[in-house]
Design a protein around this motif. Structure first.
Motif, PDB file in Angstrom:
ATOM      1  N   SER A  57       1.136  -0.792   1.711  1.00  0.00           N
ATOM      2  CA  SER A  57       0.923   0.635   1.494  1.00  0.00           C
ATOM      3  C   SER A  57      -0.036   0.885   0.339  1.00  0.00           C
ATOM      4  N   GLU A  58       0.091   0.088  -0.713  1.00  0.00           N
ATOM      5  CA  GLU A  58      -0.748   0.241  -1.908  1.00  0.00           C
ATOM      6  C   GLU A  58      -2.236   0.054  -1.597  1.00  0.00           C
ATOM      7  N   GLN A  92      14.746  -7.570   0.248  1.00  0.00           N
ATOM      8  CA  GLN A  92      13.944  -7.277  -0.940  1.00  0.00           C
ATOM      9  C   GLN A  92      12.480  -7.691  -0.737  1.00  0.00           C
ATOM     10  N   GLN A 109       2.431   7.739   2.264  1.00  0.00           N
ATOM     11  CA  GLN A 109       3.453   6.874   1.676  1.00  0.00           C
ATOM     12  C   GLN A 109       4.747   6.969   2.463  1.00  0.00           C
ATOM     13  N   GLY A 110       5.421   5.821   2.612  1.00  0.00           N
ATOM     14  CA  GLY A 110       6.736   5.804   3.230  1.00  0.00           C
ATOM     15  C   GLY A 110       6.742   5.575   4.728  1.00  0.00           C
ATOM     16  N   GLU A 150       5.520  -5.381  10.157  1.00  0.00           N
ATOM     17  CA  GLU A 150       5.421  -5.930   8.805  1.00  0.00           C
ATOM     18  C   GLU A 150       6.209  -7.231   8.666  1.00  0.00           C
ATOM     19  N   ILE A 176      10.737  -5.092   1.516  1.00  0.00           N
ATOM     20  CA  ILE A 176      10.428  -3.861   0.782  1.00  0.00           C
ATOM     21  C   ILE A 176       9.174  -4.058  -0.071  1.00  0.00           C
ATOM     22  N   LYS A 177       9.118  -5.168  -0.775  1.00  0.00           N
ATOM     23  CA  LYS A 177       7.970  -5.468  -1.641  1.00  0.00           C
ATOM     24  C   LYS A 177       6.692  -5.620  -0.808  1.00  0.00           C
ATOM     25  N   LYS A 229       6.020  -4.366   2.190  1.00  0.00           N
ATOM     26  CA  LYS A 229       5.617  -3.062   2.712  1.00  0.00           C
ATOM     27  C   LYS A 229       4.925  -2.234   1.630  1.00  0.00           C
ATOM     28  N   ASP A 230       5.465  -2.295   0.409  1.00  0.00           N
ATOM     29  CA  ASP A 230       4.857  -1.561  -0.711  1.00  0.00           C
ATOM     30  C   ASP A 230       3.449  -2.078  -0.996  1.00  0.00           C
ATOM     31  N   GLU A 231       3.270  -3.394  -0.907  1.00  0.00           N
ATOM     32  CA  GLU A 231       1.950  -3.984  -1.165  1.00  0.00           C
ATOM     33  C   GLU A 231       0.941  -3.545  -0.108  1.00  0.00           C
ATOM     34  N   SER A 243       5.674   3.315   8.158  1.00  0.00           N
ATOM     35  CA  SER A 243       5.356   1.952   8.558  1.00  0.00           C
ATOM     36  C   SER A 243       3.894   1.869   8.965  1.00  0.00           C
TER      37      SER A 243
END
Length: 374
Positions: free
Chosen positions: A68-69, A58, A149-150, A43, A61-62, A64-66, A152
């Motif tokens: 994952s979404e 930060q 979720q969570g 990532e 994290i953002k 990775k969340d995107e 990699s």
């Protein structure tokens, strides 16, 4: 005028994404050795290629969340994968068609502003591992497993293939393989993507075109042929040196060796060799690493060629439980990050790519009516 076949040593553009200088591969100035040795996540590398800098905590994290979404795919895509499986197509043809379908169902597929282009890239990056993992299960008669979720990208990919969370060594191996395959300057598939979007075609078309180029055995398909060779040697209990000598005598290409842009050896190969040694030992598949080393030694003695990135990736992917004819699809899961980086770069400073050719056919011919043609 002179012709350089295959555009060898022809420089067609400037790029800030990756470089190959003196047998050293760098992503935006970072040595691939440095990134792999420090266990940088895939990532982080994707972010680096797209934003030309590494993310802070930060931002990562953002990001990775995107990803994952957007990893899940629709039931329509799953249904299409099931239908394509019945057609007995080459898996890369399935991937090519499915990525094209993503564009059909994306309501923003034709939007060409910077934000829309980036979002399409993000969705493509996220869904690629899900598509490949889903097809891997469908062709084995199993139901696809949605992303978790969570995890990699590397861990999720292995989870979606097996249904179980992978052990740390497997995740490390998968992550390193993804990092090592992420980008490679103006390789055939990347150049194909850039040529496509230089016409101001859409992102999905660019990636679909790149997949078509990657399918070929002289590009991404080489890793499949590597493992086929290892199996052939093992099944026949062949003497490795005699086998390689026969290949040379028959003027057959030995897959996984040599590279047009490297003279002293592919810098990615050593990392995959180390990973192959560790992983095959852990998975009780050591014979493939041992056999690979014997092939490497024989090819060096007889041809003075070093292995490239495809050679040891074959035994790594096999040890991870990935089917041989899916190896190139795994390559795509990684390389889409580089394709997208180059697509973004092409859009930012675009000029239609339209080379010329030296005509060598007949000249000054006069038309003859069909009655007078012999």
């Amino acid at each position: 005028m002179t012709v350089s076949k295959g555009l060898e040593n022809v420089y067609v553009a400037e790029t800030s994404i990756s470089s190959i200088i003196d047998d050293t591969l760098k992503y935006v100035g970072y040595s691939i050795d440095d990134l792999v040795t420090n266990n940088v996540s895939f990532e982080e590398v994707v972010y680096l290629l797209w934003h030309l800098r590494l993310p802070n905590k930060q931002e990562l994290i953002k990001f990775k969340d995107e990803i994952s979404e957007h990893m899940a795919v629709s039931e329509t895509i799953i249904t299409s994968l099931r239908m394509q499986n019945h057609q007995k197509l080459h898996p890369m043809s399935v991937l090519r068609t499915t990525v094209s379908m993503l564009g059909v169902f994306d309501t923003e597929s034709e939007l060409d502003d910077g934000e829309s282009i980036y979002k399409k890239g993000l969705r493509l990056q996220a869904k690629m591992p899900t598509i490949v993992a889903a097809f891997s299960r469908i062709r084995r008669g199993l139901d696809p497993i949605p992303p978790k979720q969570g995890l990699s990208v590397a861990a999720n990919f292995l989870y979606m293939i097996t249904g179980e969370e992978a052990d740390p060594l497997s995740v490390e191996a998968m992550n390193k393989a993804l990092v090592l395959h992420a980008d490679h300057e103006f390789n055939a598939s990347t150049f194909t993507a850039r040529v496509c979007v230089a016409t101001l075609s859409d992102v999905y078309s660019g990636v679909t075109a790149a997949i078509g180029a990657l399918k070929g055995p002289l590009h991404g398909g080489a890793n499949e042929r590597v493992f086929d060779m290892l199996v052939e040697i093992d099944d026949a209990s062949s003497n490795v040196r005699d086998y390689i000598q026969y290949k040379i005598d028959q003027k057959q290409k030995i897959m996984g060796f040599g590279h047009r842009v490297y003279r002293g050896g592919d810098p990615r190969a050593k990392h995959l060799k180390e990973m192959s040694e560790r992983l095959t030992k852990e998975k009780d598949e050591e014979k493939w690493y041992t056999l690979s080393c014997q092939v490497e030694e024989a090819v060096w003695d007889l041809k003075h060629l070093r292995p490239n990135v495809d050679f040891y990736s074959a035994s790594v992917y096999h040890a991870l439980g990935i089917d041989v004819d899916l190896f190139t699809l795994v390559f795509s899961v990684s390389r889409v990050s580089g394709w997208l980086a180059h697509i973004f770069e092409q859009y930012r400073d675009n000029r239609l790519i339209r080379p010329r050719a030296i005509y060598v056919g007949p000249e000054s011919r006069e038309y003859q009516p069909i009655e007078k043609r012999i």
